[in-house]
Motif scaffolding. Structure first.
Motif, PDB file in Angstrom:
ATOM      1  N   UNK A   1       1.033  -3.813 -11.149  1.00 14.02           N
ATOM      2  CA  UNK A   1       0.326  -2.530 -11.271  1.00 14.02           C
ATOM      3  C   UNK A   1      -1.181  -2.757 -11.318  1.00 14.02           C
ATOM      4  N   UNK A   2      -1.599  -3.790 -12.074  1.00 11.30           N
ATOM      5  CA  UNK A   2      -3.022  -4.038 -12.274  1.00 11.30           C
ATOM      6  C   UNK A   2      -3.738  -4.390 -10.979  1.00 11.30           C
ATOM      7  N   UNK A   3      -3.025  -4.964 -10.022  1.00 10.71           N
ATOM      8  CA  UNK A   3      -3.638  -5.339  -8.746  1.00 10.71           C
ATOM      9  C   UNK A   3      -4.302  -4.139  -8.083  1.00 10.71           C
ATOM     10  N   UNK A   4      -3.757  -2.963  -8.297  1.00  7.95           N
ATOM     11  CA  UNK A   4      -4.279  -1.744  -7.673  1.00  7.95           C
ATOM     12  C   UNK A   4      -5.519  -1.206  -8.379  1.00  7.95           C
ATOM     13  N   UNK A   5      -5.936  -1.852  -9.469  1.00  3.04           N
ATOM     14  CA  UNK A   5      -7.146  -1.402 -10.167  1.00  3.04           C
ATOM     15  C   UNK A   5      -8.379  -1.575  -9.304  1.00  3.04           C
TER      16      UNK A   5
ATOM     17  N   UNK B   1      -4.128 -11.974  -3.512  1.00 11.21           N
ATOM     18  CA  UNK B   1      -4.037 -11.439  -2.156  1.00 11.21           C
ATOM     19  C   UNK B   1      -3.149 -10.196  -2.068  1.00 11.21           C
ATOM     20  N   UNK B   2      -2.158 -10.106  -2.943  1.00  9.15           N
ATOM     21  CA  UNK B   2      -1.205  -8.999  -2.889  1.00  9.15           C
ATOM     22  C   UNK B   2      -0.656  -8.732  -4.289  1.00  9.15           C
TER      23      UNK B   2
ATOM     24  N   UNK C   1       7.729   5.278   2.239  1.00  6.43           N
ATOM     25  CA  UNK C   1       6.698   6.263   1.958  1.00  6.43           C
ATOM     26  C   UNK C   1       5.868   5.847   0.752  1.00  6.43           C
ATOM     27  N   UNK C   2       6.539   5.295  -0.272  1.00  5.44           N
ATOM     28  CA  UNK C   2       5.819   4.833  -1.460  1.00  5.44           C
ATOM     29  C   UNK C   2       4.861   3.708  -1.087  1.00  5.44           C
ATOM     30  N   UNK C   3       5.322   2.792  -0.232  1.00  6.95           N
ATOM     31  CA  UNK C   3       4.482   1.678   0.187  1.00  6.95           C
ATOM     32  C   UNK C   3       3.253   2.170   0.942  1.00  6.95           C
ATOM     33  N   UNK C   4       3.432   3.195   1.752  1.00  4.40           N
ATOM     34  CA  UNK C   4       2.293   3.770   2.494  1.00  4.40           C
ATOM     35  C   UNK C   4       1.282   4.387   1.532  1.00  4.40           C
TER      36      UNK C   4
ATOM     37  N   UNK D   1      -4.223   3.142  -1.538  1.00  6.17           N
ATOM     38  CA  UNK D   1      -5.017   2.766  -2.717  1.00  6.17           C
ATOM     39  C   UNK D   1      -5.685   1.418  -2.489  1.00  6.17           C
ATOM     40  N   UNK D   2      -4.886   0.447  -2.035  1.00  7.77           N
ATOM     41  CA  UNK D   2      -5.435  -0.874  -1.746  1.00  7.77           C
ATOM     42  C   UNK D   2      -4.551  -1.583  -0.731  1.00  7.77           C
ATOM     43  N   UNK D   3      -5.169  -2.172   0.250  1.00  7.49           N
ATOM     44  CA  UNK D   3      -4.432  -2.865   1.312  1.00  7.49           C
ATOM     45  C   UNK D   3      -4.322  -4.345   0.978  1.00  7.49           C
TER      46      UNK D   3
END
Length: 224
Positions: free
Chosen positions: A125-129, A73-74, A2-5, A10-12
């Protein structure tokens, strides 16, 4: 799961091949080695002190690491790349220091080693910025907060031989440029800075008021 979803909203992650991942990590290592050598070479009073004053603080490394992380990429790859980046950078820097200058700065090695240890978590964490929603804006606000806080505190910076204080406004200007670049390059939405900037300013004022950087780093945030 669920957390991954939730994170995927936020970002794929981008699909990448093993070859792409390899060269992505290799580029991070190469950049780290080059910057580590450059940082050591300009760490000399014969060189314009502005370079050492920038390279010897957290700001520029947070800036570079943020760019490397967000364009991965991830998030997992971002974490691995940033770890590789800092390990290569610090290895070159301190190998040069020990073998060519015959100097072993234990406190500095421990300090920057600790930064390298926590850097993969920060990169993940920063990747999701560079994503969607308020959370991505909040994440982007973190490196900008660090730059604003450290940039403001440069007004009390120590520069070699107390003869280069005229450079302080230039240093502060460089920090401002790094903030502007992040605000332009990172967000996927044009007006996202209207959310990021107020958060960053508020957090910076708190950090400056309570002298958070000084309490955490105890004077070490000025040497590499």
């Amino acid at each position: 799961m669920e957390i991954q979803n939730k994170l995927s909203e936020i970002r794929v992650e981008k699909k990448s091949t093993t070859k792409q991942n390899f060269f992505s990590v290799l580029s991070a290592i190469t950049i780290g080695m080059i910057l580590g050598l450059v940082a050591k070479l300009v760490d000399d009073q014969g060189i314009n002190p502005i370079f050492d004053a920038i390279g010897g603080r957290l700001g520029v490394w947070i800036f570079v690491a943020t760019l490397i992380a967000i364009f991965s990429y991830s998030p997992k790859l971002a974490a691995f790349k940033i770890c590789s980046f800092f390990v290569s950078l610090l290895t070159i820097y301190y190998l040069y220091t020990v073998f060519f200058l015959n100097f072993f700065p234990m406190r500095e090695i421990v300090f920057w080693g600790m930064c390298a240890v926590v850097s993969p978590v920060c990169a993940y964490v920063m990747w999701y910025a560079r994503g969607n929603g308020f959370l991505s804006s909040a994440v982007l606000a973190l490196p900008i907060t660090a730059l604003l806080s450290e940039g403001y505190q440069l007004r009390n910076a120590y520069l070699p031989e107390h003869t280069h204080y005229y450079l302080i406004p230039i240093l502060m200007g460089i920090y401002l440029i790094m903030v502007i670049i992040l605000l332009i390059v990172v967000p996927k939405r044009r007006l996202e800075f209207l959310i990021v900037l107020p958060i960053s300013i508020i957090l910076s004022l708190i950090i400056i008021y309570f002298n958070v950087l000084g309490r955490i780093f105890g004077g070490l945030n000025g040497v590499l």
